[in-house]
Design a protein around this motif. Structure first.
Motif, PDB file in Angstrom:
ATOM      1  N   THR A   1      80.036  71.598  58.349  1.00 24.88           N
ATOM      2  CA  THR A   1      81.272  71.476  57.575  1.00 24.88           C
ATOM      3  C   THR A   1      81.764  72.826  57.094  1.00 24.88           C
ATOM      4  O   THR A   1      82.947  73.172  57.243  1.00 24.88           O
TER       5      THR A   1
ATOM      6  N   GLY B   1      66.351  72.362  47.611  1.00 28.12           N
ATOM      7  CA  GLY B   1      67.755  72.757  47.646  1.00 28.12           C
ATOM      8  C   GLY B   1      68.184  73.268  49.008  1.00 28.12           C
ATOM      9  O   GLY B   1      69.380  73.304  49.322  1.00 28.12           O
TER      10      GLY B   1
ATOM     11  N   PHE C   1      68.037  71.777  51.606  1.00 26.92           N
ATOM     12  CA  PHE C   1      68.637  70.686  52.378  1.00 26.92           C
ATOM     13  C   PHE C   1      70.162  70.781  52.401  1.00 26.92           C
ATOM     14  O   PHE C   1      70.815  70.061  53.166  1.00 26.92           O
ATOM     15  N   VAL C   2      70.730  71.655  51.588  1.00 26.47           N
ATOM     16  CA  VAL C   2      72.186  71.870  51.653  1.00 26.47           C
ATOM     17  C   VAL C   2      72.568  72.452  53.013  1.00 26.47           C
ATOM     18  O   VAL C   2      73.752  72.437  53.390  1.00 26.47           O
ATOM     19  N   MET C   3      71.575  72.949  53.764  1.00 31.31           N
ATOM     20  CA  MET C   3      71.850  73.515  55.081  1.00 31.31           C
ATOM     21  C   MET C   3      72.400  72.463  56.038  1.00 31.31           C
ATOM     22  O   MET C   3      72.989  72.802  57.067  1.00 31.31           O
TER      23      MET C   3
ATOM     24  N   VAL D   1      73.762  79.161  47.815  1.00 31.17           N
ATOM     25  CA  VAL D   1      73.875  77.936  47.018  1.00 31.17           C
ATOM     26  C   VAL D   1      72.489  77.348  46.765  1.00 31.17           C
ATOM     27  O   VAL D   1      72.161  76.935  45.642  1.00 31.17           O
ATOM     28  N   ALA D   2      71.655  77.321  47.807  1.00 32.69           N
ATOM     29  CA  ALA D   2      70.295  76.793  47.670  1.00 32.69           C
ATOM     30  C   ALA D   2      69.494  77.617  46.665  1.00 32.69           C
ATOM     31  O   ALA D   2      68.714  77.066  45.871  1.00 32.69           O
TER      32      ALA D   2
ATOM     33  N   SER E   1      78.588  80.886  57.052  1.00 28.13           N
ATOM     34  CA  SER E   1      78.327  79.595  56.408  1.00 28.13           C
ATOM     35  C   SER E   1      76.866  79.482  55.991  1.00 28.13           C
ATOM     36  O   SER E   1      76.554  78.942  54.912  1.00 28.13           O
TER      37      SER E   1
ATOM     38  N   VAL F   1      70.662  76.707  43.170  1.00 26.82           N
ATOM     39  CA  VAL F   1      70.114  75.401  42.789  1.00 26.82           C
ATOM     40  C   VAL F   1      68.642  75.525  42.413  1.00 26.82           C
ATOM     41  O   VAL F   1      68.184  74.959  41.409  1.00 26.82           O
TER      42      VAL F   1
ATOM     43  N   LEU G   1      75.472  78.987  52.159  1.00 23.05           N
ATOM     44  CA  LEU G   1      74.639  77.834  51.813  1.00 23.05           C
ATOM     45  C   LEU G   1      73.252  78.258  51.326  1.00 23.05           C
ATOM     46  O   LEU G   1      72.681  77.619  50.429  1.00 23.05           O
TER      47      LEU G   1
ATOM     48  N   LEU H   1      74.873  70.914  55.513  1.00 26.87           N
ATOM     49  CA  LEU H   1      76.322  71.056  55.398  1.00 26.87           C
ATOM     50  C   LEU H   1      76.857  72.217  56.230  1.00 26.87           C
ATOM     51  O   LEU H   1      78.037  72.532  56.158  1.00 26.87           O
ATOM     52  N   THR H   2      75.978  72.857  57.005  1.00 27.95           N
ATOM     53  CA  THR H   2      76.382  74.039  57.773  1.00 27.95           C
ATOM     54  C   THR H   2      77.585  73.758  58.661  1.00 27.95           C
ATOM     55  O   THR H   2      78.516  74.560  58.749  1.00 27.95           O
TER      56      THR H   2
END
Length: 210
Positions: free
Chosen positions: A200, A191, A193-195, A176-177, A169, A180, A173, A197-198
């Motif tokens: 989920t 970006g 900060f998407v971490m 993804v960062a 995960s 972004v 992510l 969501l780890t």
């Protein structure tokens, strides 16, 4: 029986205690090195008679990079520490995997200095966030290695599987960062900060691994 001799016939490996201590020392040094660019900037600001506020404004990018990297290295250390608590023996293969993981950690102060002092560009983002991807990937490789060598540790398969889901995960992510940061330069390293969501993503990954 000596602590440096494998406990069972046919099992190669040395005690893991010295390796654990060495990893802790390497991580501690890497976290300390993060502060050096800021220490140097204090002397430079003093030489130009800057105020504290002027120093804070001038070093805002470096301060942001320092805080993010410090938290990330601490997070990686906690994950590695929790895993190695159960490791009892170290083989040459596991040792080299651990050395590779430490290489990514000691590289972090370099890319952190780049993000705070060198003009922002795409390659800089690839180097910084790419390092985070590689660090997570090597931790995943470590868990896979241990899953295939159960004689080296006391961790259960469920614990290793849970750790693998966290590693996967994080890799997803971080990628993804990176995407972004490259597509939306104005967002940049925020970006990461998407971490948040780890948790989920980890739950979804855990279901897939099961």
């Amino acid at each position: 029986m000596s602590d440096d001799v494998a406990p069972e016939p046919g099992i190669r490996g040395l005690s893991a205690e010295r390796t654990k201590a060495f990893v802790d020392a390497v991580v501690a040094i890497a976290m300390t090195l993060l502060i050096l660019p800021l220490m140097e900037s204090v002397g430079e600001s003093a030489g130009h008679d800057h105020t504290t506020w002027e120093w804070l404004v001038d070093q805002r990018d470096q301060l942001q990079s320092f805080l993010i990297s410090f938290v990330l290295i601490a997070m990686f250390w906690m994950l590695h520490h929790r895993l190695f608590v159960s490791v009892q023996r170290i083989t040459p293969g596991l040792m080299w995997i651990t050395v590779a993981w430490m290489l990514t950690i000691v590289w972090m102060p370099v890319v952190t200095a780049l993000t705070g002092q060198v003009a922002d560009d795409a390659l800089q983002k690839v180097l910084y966030i790419g390092t985070l991807v590689v660090t997570s990937a090597i931790l995943l490789v470590t868990r896979v290695y241990l899953a295939r060598h159960p004689d080296l540790h006391r961790a259960s398969r469920d614990d290793l599987r849970l750790g693998m889901s966290i590693d996967v995960s994080m890799i997803v992510l971080f990628l993804v960062a990176l995407a972004v940061a490259l597509v939306l330069p104005a967002v940049g390293y925020l970006g990461l900060f998407v971490m948040f969501l780890t948790g989920t993503v980890q739950k979804l990954t855990a279901r897939i691994l099961r």
